[in-house]
Design an enzyme around this catalytic site. Structure first.
Site, PDB file in Angstrom:
ATOM      1  CB  SER A   1      -0.932   0.013   1.224  1.00  0.00           C
ATOM      2  OG  SER A   1      -0.189   0.024   2.429  1.00  0.00           O
TER       3      SER A   1
ATOM      4  CE  LYS B   1      -3.164   0.932   5.197  1.00  0.00           C
ATOM      5  NZ  LYS B   1      -3.001   0.505   3.794  1.00  0.00           N
TER       6      LYS B   1
END
Length: 800
Positions: free
Chosen positions: A688, A731
């Site tokens: 990611s 996140k």
């Protein structure tokens, strides 16, 4: 008659026993006082008085002696070292006058007591009955002096009969002295007959006990026979001691426990078989202890003991809200779980799938309430709560138990927990499921497969018990921080409910409504002591950096302890005072964290990425530097293989777009590029960070700074496409916590914003992208330049 009825005689005290007239006992004398008295009598006419003591004192006085004794004649005597052995003959009962204690021995003026006797049919019949009972006593094996017995049977006076018979019986000194002082022969006859009958009954009872024990006697049961005799024969009990006490009682107790344990038939048969084996063993056989422990475990298991199901959804919702703030999605799933349970109970449709056929797994960072939520579920259902920690367990026997052949064997943690709960349907929490390990002793996670499989756990077999136990009514709840370490076969049996980290606002509310009052009670502080919200926010932002609230609670507890010390030391502190934001540094010291983790200025060659960790979300910085070289790509910061591949893919994409980025065609041959992710001691991996790495490299090569307020996450392909990633909620919350204001996400992750708290969505600006060109347009701070004209022309972003 050679003796005078009234005169002064030596007096010899007896510490134990009584000498009767007409008897001829042999006595041993050791006290100087007694030996001197006997020697004086021998030198004179051999007459002396023997009188019993009331106590066992060595030097008795008048108050220590009875008033009535026996006049005796010394027939034989023999010195034996420091002692003197003498045979005496009892002559008559005498009453003692004043005792002279001035000489080497005691002496006193004594008067012979004349007995009274009026012969009658009653007294004659009583005498004959005494002889008959005495014969019975000897026939029963009572030891005695046979010549005396023959003399009595040949005929003696009533007075001699009573004295001789009482002397044969094993009576206490007080009882014998009472008969010595009884002048009436008729009364002595009655009392002697009573005592004789009592002795016969005791002997008969003893013979019956011996006979009953002999019927059971076996060479392997000698100890048990002796124990039966101990109950009635005090002397044997003293000889044997207490080493063998309790075995018979213990076996009977186990038999009773087996009957009342309400075991299934197959288990009861096994228990009875083991009990029969135990009954054939000696108490000292080591295996008897193992069998006894095994039977105790079988009897103590709650085979049919269950808590009543109280599935009231409104009550459950209220308890969940009372105990935990937020966690709306988690609570919603738990309420669905309880609703299914309620319907099944109402319809009585429980089948082989157990209660609901679902094993819940609470997954999330530490300190977000996973374990405490399990306790709340148990409270809502009115069930017992059991928790076992699986962290660090490597031995399969910890789950399934040890074989009984091993010394110190025990059941596994699951069976132990069920026994501790006392019911067969507790809420059973398997804490830290992801921390299980394995080694040469087996794989504990494999042992959990049966326990957590609704198709199998209705007959769970523990290696120690070796009988099936029904776990289908148990509500198993597992907790984990990282699902990646859980074996796939075990994970397949779990329904995962994800817990996210808390936002700052949520932490403040949790601290205010739960943690503050809890720690006030712990520190014994006044409950009206207040702390303002800004002070709690100060603690959450400047003294902690975590997804949960454990460190926050530790800091609040520290404040409470310092306040408690002030009050204990009687320093100035009012219970009505309020803790303000400016007071926090006084209690906790200087601030440990910056207000935000984001950079303070735009940097060239540095971008902000977003990462998911077992402790929640976090931000990470990607640093890139280029320098003259030979085209090497260097990656540092303890990066995993997947993250290295993402960096290489990003670099390949940049090389393929050299013309769009206004770079030289062969720029990579003349430069070395170094990509570094700080905090090198922490391992990092995953795809990611792809767009963050690409952005930082492009920034370094084009000398365009990256906006400090922008954070990004997304996987990149060789064609520049941005792909979907996971852990969006964690996140984004980490970005919000760090002071980021703009977040770039893949287009496919737009759906994940529904799980975010409203205040987070309100305070952050989101951009959803499908290509790296859109990322560059948002993240790079473009400087007017002919060189970047084509970068300006990149496709516009999609924002929300």
């Amino acid at each position: 008659m050679r003796f005078a009825p009234t005169r002064i005689y030596p007096v010899v005290p007896l510490r134990d026993g009584v000498v009767f007239p007409h008897t001829e006992p042999t006595l041993t004398f050791g006290r100087p006082l007694s030996i001197s008295g006997i020697e004086s009598a021998i030198r004179a006419d051999k007459y002396l008085v023997l009188v019993s003591q009331k106590n066992k004192t060595d030097i008795p006085n008048l108050t220590d002696l009875y008033e009535v004794g026996t006049l005796c004649e010394v027939e034989q005597f023999a010195p034996m070292g420091h002692e003197l052995l003498a045979r005496v003959k009892g002559i008559a009962r005498v009453r003692l006058g004043p005792i002279n204690q001035t000489g080497p021995f005691l002496s006193a003026t004594v008067t012979v007591i004349n007995e009274t006797y009026q012969e009658s049919d009653q007294s004659v019949a009583t005498g004959r009955q005494i002889l008959n009972e005495l014969k019975n006593l000897f026939d029963m094996g009572r030891p005695g002096d046979f010549p005396i017995f023959m003399k009595l049977m040949s005929g003696v006076s009533a007075a001699e009969l009573t004295d001789q018979v009482v002397n044969l019986l094993d009576l206490k000194t007080e009882v014998k002295q009472k008969l010595l002082e009884t002048i009436s022969v008729e009364k002595r006859l009655d009392e002697t007959l009573d005592l004789l009958n009592h002795e016969i009954k005791l002997l008969d009872l003893e013979k019956n006990i011996v006979s009953q024990a002999q019927a059971k006697f076996d060479k392997n049961y000698k100890e048990q026979v002796l124990r039966e005799r101990q109950k009635t024969i005090s002397k044997e009990l003293e000889k044997l001691g207490s080493e063998t006490d309790g075995m018979g009682d213990d076996t009977a107790t186990l038999k009773k426990k087996i009957k009342t344990a309400n075991m299934p038939d197959n288990v009861r048969k096994i228990a009875e078989k083991e009990l029969a084996k135990l009954s054939q063993m000696s108490f000292h056989n080591p295996e008897s202890t193992y069998i006894r422990n095994y039977l105790d475990w079988l009897c103590d298991m709650p085979w049919n003991m269950a808590s009543k199901n109280h599935v009231a959804l409104s009550r459950a919702a209220r308890i969940l809200d009372e105990d935990h703030y937020g966690l709306a999605k988690v609570k919603e799933r738990i309420m669905e779980y309880l609703a299914v349970m309620k319907l099944r109970n109402n319809q009585k449709s429980l089948d082989k799938d157990g209660m609901t056929g679902t094993i819940l797994c609470f997954a999330g960072p530490p300190g977000v309430g996973k374990t405490s939520l399990g306790k709340s579920i148990a409270r809502a259902l009115g069930r017992k709560f059991v928790r076992i920690s699986l962290g660090g367990i490597r031995d399969e026997a910890e789950i399934r138990g040890h074989r009984r052949t091993y010394v110190g064997a025990l059941p596994g943690r699951i069976i132990q927990g069920i026994k501790t709960a006392g019911t067969n349907n507790p809420v059973f929490m398997l804490d830290e499921l992801d921390k299980l390990a394995s080694d040469y002793r087996g794989d504990p996670s494999s042992a959990l497969l049966e326990a957590l499989d609704p198709e199998q756990n209705n007959a769970f077999s523990d290696h120690y018990l070796e009988v099936p136990f029904d776990l289908s009514q148990v509500i198993f709840i597992a907790t984990a921080n990282n699902l990646d370490t859980i074996p796939s076969a075990l994970k397949d049996r779990l329904e995962v409910i994800s817990f996210s980290g808390y936002t700052i606002d949520e932490k403040v509310k949790i601290a205010k409504n739960y943690i503050w009052s809890k720690n006030l009670k712990k520190a014994a502080l006044p409950l009206d002591l207040q702390i303002e919200d800004s002070a709690l926010k100060e603690i959450a932002t400047r003294y902690t950096r975590e997804a949960g609230v454990r460190d926050l609670e530790r800091n609040i507890a520290k404040i409470c302890r310092k306040i408690a010390r002030k009050i204990a030391e009687k320093k100035k502190f009012s219970s009505g005072d309020k803790i303000l934001q400016k007071d926090i540094s006084k209690y906790l010291g200087p601030q440990r964290m910056p207000e935000t983790l984001a950079e303070t200025r735009d940097e060239i060659g540095m971008s902000t990425g977003l990462a998911w960790t077992a402790a929640g979300g976090d931000i990470l910085f990607i640093e890139v530097a280029h320098m003259p070289g030979k085209g090497e790509l260097q990656l540092t910061g303890q990066l995993g293989d997947v993250m290295k591949e993402s960096a290489k893919a990003a670099f390949s994409y940049i090389r393929s777009r050299w013309d769009t980025l206004q770079l030289k065609e062969n720029f990579y041959k003349e430069l070395d590029i170094h990509i570094h992710v700080p905090e090198g001691a922490v391992p990092k991996d995953g795809p990611s960070a792809g767009i963050a790495i690409a952005t930082a490299v492009i920034s370094s090569l084009t000398d365009l700074p990256v906006r400090r307020e922008v954070a990004m996450t997304g996987e990149i392909t060789l064609r520049g496409r941005v792909l979907e990633i996971g852990g969006v909620k964690e996140k984004v919350i980490a970005a919000h916590r760090a002071g980021i204001t703009t977040v770039i996400l893949p287009k496919e992750n737009e759906k994940d914003l529904v799980d975010l708290p409203d205040n987070v969505k309100k305070e952050l600006k989101f951009h959803f992208v499908s290509h790296l060109d859109q990322v560059l347009k948002i993240a790079l701070k473009l400087i007017p330049s002919a060189k970047m004209e084509r970068v300006h022309a990149l496709a516009p972003s999609s924002s929300g």
